[in-house]
Write a protein that holds these residues in place. Structure first.
Motif, short mmCIF file in Angstrom:
data_model
loop_
_atom_site.label_atom_id
_atom_site.label_comp_id
_atom_site.label_asym_id
_atom_site.label_seq_id
_atom_site.Cartn_x
_atom_site.Cartn_y
_atom_site.Cartn_z
N GLY A 282 6.85 -1.54 6.57
CA GLY A 282 5.62 -2.17 5.88
C GLY A 282 4.99 -1.54 4.88
O GLY A 282 5.40 -0.64 4.09
N VAL A 283 3.91 -2.10 4.40
CA VAL A 283 2.95 -1.74 3.33
C VAL A 283 1.65 -1.36 3.56
O VAL A 283 1.09 -1.56 4.49
N LEU A 284 1.44 -0.25 2.63
CA LEU A 284 0.04 0.38 2.69
C LEU A 284 -0.63 -0.44 1.26
O LEU A 284 -0.24 -0.10 0.30
N LEU A 285 -1.81 -1.09 1.62
CA LEU A 285 -2.45 -1.86 0.64
C LEU A 285 -3.75 -0.83 0.37
O LEU A 285 -4.50 -0.40 1.13
N ILE A 286 -3.82 -0.63 -1.15
CA ILE A 286 -5.16 0.25 -1.56
C ILE A 286 -6.23 -0.62 -2.14
O ILE A 286 -5.90 -1.26 -3.33
N GLU A 287 -7.13 -0.75 -1.65
CA GLU A 287 -8.32 -1.95 -2.14
C GLU A 287 -8.03 -3.28 -1.60
O GLU A 287 -6.98 -3.82 -1.69
N VAL A 288 -8.83 -4.12 -1.31
CA VAL A 288 -8.85 -5.50 -0.85
C VAL A 288 -9.50 -6.40 -1.93
O VAL A 288 -9.47 -7.65 -1.69
N MET A 289 -10.42 -5.91 -2.72
CA MET A 289 -11.02 -6.67 -3.76
C MET A 289 -12.23 -7.38 -3.37
O MET A 289 -12.49 -7.39 -2.20
N LEU A 290 -12.92 -7.82 -4.41
CA LEU A 290 -14.26 -8.30 -3.95
C LEU A 290 -14.42 -9.74 -3.40
O LEU A 290 -15.23 -10.15 -2.45
N THR A 291 -13.48 -10.50 -3.71
CA THR A 291 -13.63 -12.00 -3.11
C THR A 291 -12.14 -12.50 -2.84
O THR A 291 -11.17 -11.92 -3.30
N LYS A 292 -12.10 -13.73 -2.21
CA LYS A 292 -10.94 -14.50 -1.90
C LYS A 292 -9.97 -14.61 -3.07
O LYS A 292 -8.65 -14.56 -2.79
N ARG A 293 -10.85 -15.16 -4.19
CA ARG A 293 -9.68 -15.37 -5.39
C ARG A 293 -8.90 -14.14 -5.76
O ARG A 293 -7.88 -14.15 -6.03
N LYS B 11 10.80 7.55 4.77
CA LYS B 11 11.77 8.11 3.52
C LYS B 11 10.80 8.85 2.77
O LYS B 11 10.96 8.76 1.34
N GLY B 12 10.32 10.02 3.27
CA GLY B 12 9.48 10.77 2.30
C GLY B 12 8.22 10.26 1.68
O GLY B 12 7.62 11.06 1.13
N LYS B 13 7.85 9.18 2.10
CA LYS B 13 6.58 8.58 1.57
C LYS B 13 5.40 8.95 2.29
O LYS B 13 4.82 8.34 3.33
N ILE B 14 4.90 10.46 2.17
CA ILE B 14 3.88 10.75 2.83
C ILE B 14 2.52 10.80 2.15
O ILE B 14 2.57 11.01 0.93
N VAL B 15 1.69 10.03 2.92
CA VAL B 15 0.30 9.43 1.97
C VAL B 15 -0.82 10.43 2.57
O VAL B 15 -1.10 10.33 3.52
N LEU C 74 -0.32 10.74 -3.27
CA LEU C 74 1.06 10.62 -2.86
C LEU C 74 1.75 11.85 -3.36
O LEU C 74 2.36 11.68 -4.53
N PRO C 75 2.14 12.73 -2.68
CA PRO C 75 2.47 14.09 -3.30
C PRO C 75 3.81 13.93 -3.74
O PRO C 75 4.02 14.41 -4.96
N ALA C 76 4.98 13.19 -3.08
CA ALA C 76 6.16 13.07 -3.67
C ALA C 76 6.20 12.51 -5.10
O ALA C 76 7.00 13.00 -5.83
#
Length: 331
Positions: A76-87, A184-188, A206-208
């Motif tokens: 799955g996905v790691l999302l960084i920030e979700v923003m100010l508004t629905k738009r 797959k090596g994506k250590i956060v 994200l060190p890698a």
């Protein structure tokens, strides 16, 4: 002059820290009804999400909307920030879906300022939200105050009024880190150094791939100066330098509100903070009052065209530096 009575944010309450101060020279600082977001690939399965204007306007000193991004993991996905508004959130999710249909497993907010966290309520119910421990506590106590603060700086009828508080699921205490393996090596790594702009700061590393989301502490490269308006100075000064020293020379840095840069690109923030500390220490040693210090510590060498320079430097950065340095001297 029209003024703003500051309150909320990560400041515990601006109201307890400042009297009335002038509004910024432009309101809204940036317009959430007009911002368009774009995708920029940074590394394999690693993407930044930025305003389309960031590439051309950052170095012109024009304030930019929030930057974010995402990492595509095995499941799955790691999302960084979700923003100010629905738009803006909807734009962000559309960009994610242009790359992958995997579920959003995690979403992280690097600050409790609304442009980083207000759209948490729009995330899928199963998404795990990650925040700095202070950020969760402050949002739980002061969400409506923070909302009003954001409306004051970013305007009415931008969609801020419709936001609803949603609590984080995982919190990271001060001076603690959290590590998540996305496969797959994506250590956060999520890093809480303590206050680097506010007590709610959280860095993502994200060190890698050597990719670093810097959030508000490193808001953008020159001519932008740091937004030290959360009532603190000496702790941010130390932590900014600590983070800067931690980064390798070839790190990719995604600032909180500007184009993608590198370690050299954020040195302007370090240089400014060091110079501010030195100048205010000298003023305090001479016995200058706050008003005299504001008059004398102009630092014109750092005033390179950032639209918000005078608003930040004279109304927040100098007063907070003076408060902390004078208090230390009097101990």
């Amino acid at each position: 002059m029209k003024k703003i009575l500051l309150a909320g944010g990560a400041m515990l309450l601006f109201i307890t820290t400042f009297a009335q101060v002038p509004l910024p020279p432009q309101v809204p600082i940036w317009d959430a009804n007009k911002v368009e977001l774009k995708l920029q690939k940074v590394a394999e399965d690693v993407y930044a999400i930025l305003p389309t204007t960031a590439a051309t306007e950052t170095t012109q000193g024009i304030p930019q909307a929030t930057t974010g991004g995402f990492i595509v993991g095995e499941k799955g996905v790691l999302l960084i920030e979700v923003m100010l508004t629905k738009r803006l959130y909807d734009q962000e999710i559309k960009l994610v879906r242009s790359i992958t249909d995997k579920p959003i497993l995690y979403a992280v907010n690097t600050s409790d300022h609304g442009d980083h966290c207000f759209s948490n309520y729009l995330l899928p119910a199963a998404t795990i939200i990650i925040q700095n421990e202070f950020a969760k506590e402050n949002l739980a106590k002061n969400y409506e105050i923070i909302k009003q603060f954001m409306i004051t700086l970013f305007g009415k009828d931008r969609g801020i009024e419709q936001t609803v508080y949603r609590a984080a699921d995982i919190t990271i205490p001060k001076n603690n880190n959290l590590t998540i393996d996305m496969g797959k090596g994506k250590i956060v790594e999520f890093i809480n150094t303590g206050t680097a702009q506010s007590p709610a700061d959280l860095f993502i590393w994200l060190p890698a791939a050597k990719v670093f989301w810097a959030g508000n502490p490193f808001i953008a490269e020159s001519p932008c100066i740091p937004w030290l308006f959360d009532g603190y100075f000496l702790e941010p000064a130390a932590n900014l330098e600590k983070i800067y020293d931690f980064l390798p020379a070839d790190a990719t840095v995604i600032p909180g509100h500007g184009r993608i840069t590198n370690k050299a690109g954020i040195k302007f923030t370090i240089d400014y903070v060091k110079a501010l500390k030195k100048n205010v220490e000298e003023a305090v040693a001479k016995g200058l009052t706050l008003e005299q210090t504001v008059q004398s510590v102009k630092m014109d060498e750092f005033n390179k065209g950032y639209v918000l320079f005078n608003w930040l430097h004279f109304n927040f950065n100098i007063p907070n530096a003076y408060k902390d340095i004078k208090a230390r001297k009097e101990k």
